[in-house]
Enzyme design. Sequence first.
Site, short mmCIF file in Angstrom:
data_model
loop_
_atom_site.label_atom_id
_atom_site.label_comp_id
_atom_site.label_asym_id
_atom_site.label_seq_id
_atom_site.Cartn_x
_atom_site.Cartn_y
_atom_site.Cartn_z
N SER A 50 -5.26 12.13 11.90
CA SER A 50 -3.95 12.61 12.36
C SER A 50 -4.01 14.11 12.59
CB SER A 50 -2.89 12.30 11.30
OG SER A 50 -3.14 13.10 10.16
N ASP A 83 -4.95 9.82 15.77
CA ASP A 83 -3.77 9.03 15.38
C ASP A 83 -2.50 9.84 15.70
OD1 ASP A 83 -2.41 6.91 14.16
OD2 ASP A 83 -2.52 7.82 12.16
N HIS A 217 0.98 -0.48 13.84
CA HIS A 217 1.05 0.66 12.90
C HIS A 217 1.78 0.21 11.64
CE1 HIS A 217 -0.17 4.24 15.37
NE2 HIS A 217 -0.26 3.24 16.24
N SER A 220 0.00 -1.12 6.05
CA SER A 220 -0.41 -1.17 4.64
C SER A 220 0.31 -2.32 3.93
CB SER A 220 -0.10 0.15 3.93
OG SER A 220 -1.13 1.09 4.21
N ARG A 266 -4.43 5.71 0.22
CA ARG A 266 -3.89 6.77 -0.66
C ARG A 266 -3.61 6.20 -2.05
NH1 ARG A 266 0.41 10.19 3.08
NH2 ARG A 266 -0.94 10.37 4.90
P1 13P Z 1 0.73 2.84 6.71
O1 13P Z 1 1.61 3.95 6.26
O2 13P Z 1 1.39 1.51 6.56
O3 13P Z 1 -0.61 2.85 6.06
O4 13P Z 1 0.48 3.03 8.28
C1 13P Z 1 -0.45 3.97 8.75
C2 13P Z 1 -0.39 4.16 10.23
O5 13P Z 1 0.29 3.47 10.95
C3 13P Z 1 -1.22 5.23 10.79
O6 13P Z 1 -1.02 5.42 12.16
O1 G3H Z 2 0.82 7.30 10.72
C1 G3H Z 2 0.68 8.27 9.99
C2 G3H Z 2 -0.49 8.37 9.10
O2 G3H Z 2 -0.20 7.80 7.87
C3 G3H Z 2 -0.96 9.80 9.01
O3 G3H Z 2 -0.24 10.52 8.09
O4 G3H Z 2 0.11 12.78 9.16
O5 G3H Z 2 0.21 12.48 6.68
O6 G3H Z 2 -1.98 12.33 7.91
P1 G3H Z 2 -0.48 12.11 7.94
ZN ZN Z 3 1.04 5.09 12.73
#
Ligand code: 13P
Ligand code: G3H
Ligand code: ZN
Length: 332
Positions: A50, A83, A217, A220, A266
């Site tokens: 990200s 991402d 997306h 999790s 995480r």
């Molecule tokens: P989660 O927060 O469900 O792990 O999703 C991550 C995600 O969509 C990253 O782009």
């Molecule tokens: O979709 C988002 C991901 O969980 C990335 O999160 O911007 O905190 O790295 P982050």
């Molecule tokens: Zn996402």
Amino acid sequence: MALVPMRQILEEAEKGKYGVGAYNVNNMEQLQGILWAAEETKSPVILQVSKTALEYTDKELLVAMVKVIANKYNDIPIALHLDHGSNLELVKEVIDLGFTSVMIDGSLEKDGKTPRSFDDNVRVTKEVAEYAHPLGVTVEGELGTLGGIEDGIAASEVILTDPDDAKRFVEETGVDALAIAIGTSHGAYKFKATPKLALDIAEKVHQDLPNVFLVMHGSSSVPQDLVEEINAYGGKVAKAMGVPIEVIQEAIGLGVRKINIDTDGRLAFTGAIRKYFHEHPEVFDQRKYLGKGREAIHKWVKSKMIDFGTAGHAHDYQPLTLEDMKKFYSNR
Ligand code: 13P
Ligand code: G3H
Ligand code: ZN
């Protein structure tokens, strides 16, 4: 192996009707844990980064680590993906660094909250595809908005993807992969009661657009044992709920190919470290506790690769290069 285009990994997943996890990475321990799992289960893998991860880790350093490890795991197809890219400048920057795939999240305005109009989303996404495709780089767009609480990715309202709009969006932008909003959200607190996703939307979009790879997306599962481990060793994670694995498997059966996961990693990493600190209060060697986090990532990703059906597919195909993809896009 050099990094492969994400499009190839998803095309092969479509042929084999399995899902591929896209795992967020910020540091060496995550990277190693994920690649150990990929090597052990013989799975192709998508590593995604990200904007905030690029800011946290020196970006050149992170990409150098990915390239070194990709060469080491020579027989595993690995794509490096941006991402939630927010604009063309960032896309250009990561392509220069060697990313083989980018997401342009045109679903939200610059404030990261307000849903963008369809036409504006098309405009920013098309601009990215026109830049990335001649360089052989895969493009993921997003239509509809997810709920969520992660930094900068928190839509104020959830708008599910309209399959008719999805068709128009893909025709007008030329994206390879499409993130659809079917009721998931980012983070650990996705649902208050039994999770209910609009899987019929995934099914319809896949039927209409069989050559566009669907992305889920917010995938999790927030396993309760991981939450309990954190809380048992001094953490305070409130009652959290994610997408059950059977629901993800159902989504894969209906055509979802890329499964985005960050939060579970995480949780796994944090629980393992908390437990280690509790059991070994005298230890202050970082390798000892970060090593436990790395092991937890390894174990957790391995189970995802088995659950998504990715395991065993690393050797199904000869890797393509960005040069091959340049030809593919120019002939399209
Ligand atoms: P989660 O927060 O469900 O792990 O999703 C991550 C995600 O969509 C990253 O782009
Ligand atoms: O979709 C988002 C991901 O969980 C990335 O999160 O911007 O905190 O790295 P982050
Ligand atoms: Zn996402």
